[in-house]
Scaffold this motif. Sequence first.
Motif, mmCIF file in Angstrom:
data_model
loop_
_atom_site.group_PDB
_atom_site.id
_atom_site.type_symbol
_atom_site.label_atom_id
_atom_site.label_comp_id
_atom_site.label_asym_id
_atom_site.label_seq_id
_atom_site.Cartn_x
_atom_site.Cartn_y
_atom_site.Cartn_z
ATOM 1 N N LYS A 20 -39.203 24.476 -22.260
ATOM 2 C CA LYS A 20 -38.202 24.902 -22.103
ATOM 3 C C LYS A 20 -38.294 25.356 -20.382
ATOM 4 O O LYS A 20 -36.950 25.461 -19.928
ATOM 5 C CB LYS A 20 -38.253 26.190 -22.671
ATOM 6 N N GLU A 106 -22.470 25.548 -25.294
ATOM 7 C CA GLU A 106 -22.396 27.098 -25.981
ATOM 8 C C GLU A 106 -21.853 27.059 -27.110
ATOM 9 O O GLU A 106 -22.112 28.020 -27.792
ATOM 10 C CB GLU A 106 -21.784 27.573 -24.669
ATOM 11 N N MET A 108 -21.740 25.060 -29.533
ATOM 12 C CA MET A 108 -22.673 24.477 -30.759
ATOM 13 C C MET A 108 -23.390 25.287 -31.704
ATOM 14 O O MET A 108 -23.835 26.217 -31.178
ATOM 15 C CB MET A 108 -23.750 23.663 -30.165
ATOM 16 N N PRO A 109 -23.396 24.924 -32.858
ATOM 17 C CA PRO A 109 -24.145 25.897 -33.693
ATOM 18 C C PRO A 109 -25.505 25.934 -33.687
ATOM 19 O O PRO A 109 -25.920 25.008 -33.290
ATOM 20 C CB PRO A 109 -23.537 25.514 -35.217
ATOM 21 N N ARG A 110 -26.142 27.067 -33.798
ATOM 22 C CA ARG A 110 -27.476 27.308 -33.312
ATOM 23 C C ARG A 110 -27.993 27.783 -34.746
ATOM 24 O O ARG A 110 -27.304 28.383 -35.664
ATOM 25 C CB ARG A 110 -27.861 28.473 -32.525
ATOM 26 N N ASP A 111 -29.253 27.576 -35.174
ATOM 27 C CA ASP A 111 -30.059 27.709 -36.466
ATOM 28 C C ASP A 111 -30.435 29.494 -36.318
ATOM 29 O O ASP A 111 -30.566 29.831 -35.491
ATOM 30 C CB ASP A 111 -31.332 27.107 -36.524
#
Length: 111
Positions: A20, A106, A108-111
Motif C-alpha cells: 500500500k 471511488e 467501486m463497491p468495497r468489502d
Amino acid sequence: MKKVSYSCGLDAAMDVVGGKWKALILWHLHAEPLRFGELRRRVGGISEKMLTQQVRELERNGVLHREVFEQVPPKVIYSLTEFGQTLNAALEPLGEWGHRHMETIEAMPRD
C-alpha cells in the motif's frame, strides 16, 4: 542470501514496490528529498512504525538513499537513488491512469 527468480518483469517490479505505501513514498520523494517527519505528513495515514519499515525495505533494495546528519537532534533525509528515479518514472503512467479514472475507482463497491 537466497536467489529469487521471477516469472515476468511485473512480478519483479511488484517485489520492489508492492504494498500500500511504497509507491506513495516514492511519489512524494520525486520532487525533492524529505525528512522523515515531512514524508510521514505527506503520505498521510501511515504510522511511524510502518513508514520506518517501508523506507528500510526501499533503502535495502537500492531505491532510497538515507542520509544522516550528525547533529542534535539527529537529522535524516530520504531521497531517491538513480535506480529509484527510474522506478518512479515507470509508476508515472499508472498515476496518470488513476487520476483519469479516480471517480470510477471511488465509486467501486468495497468489502
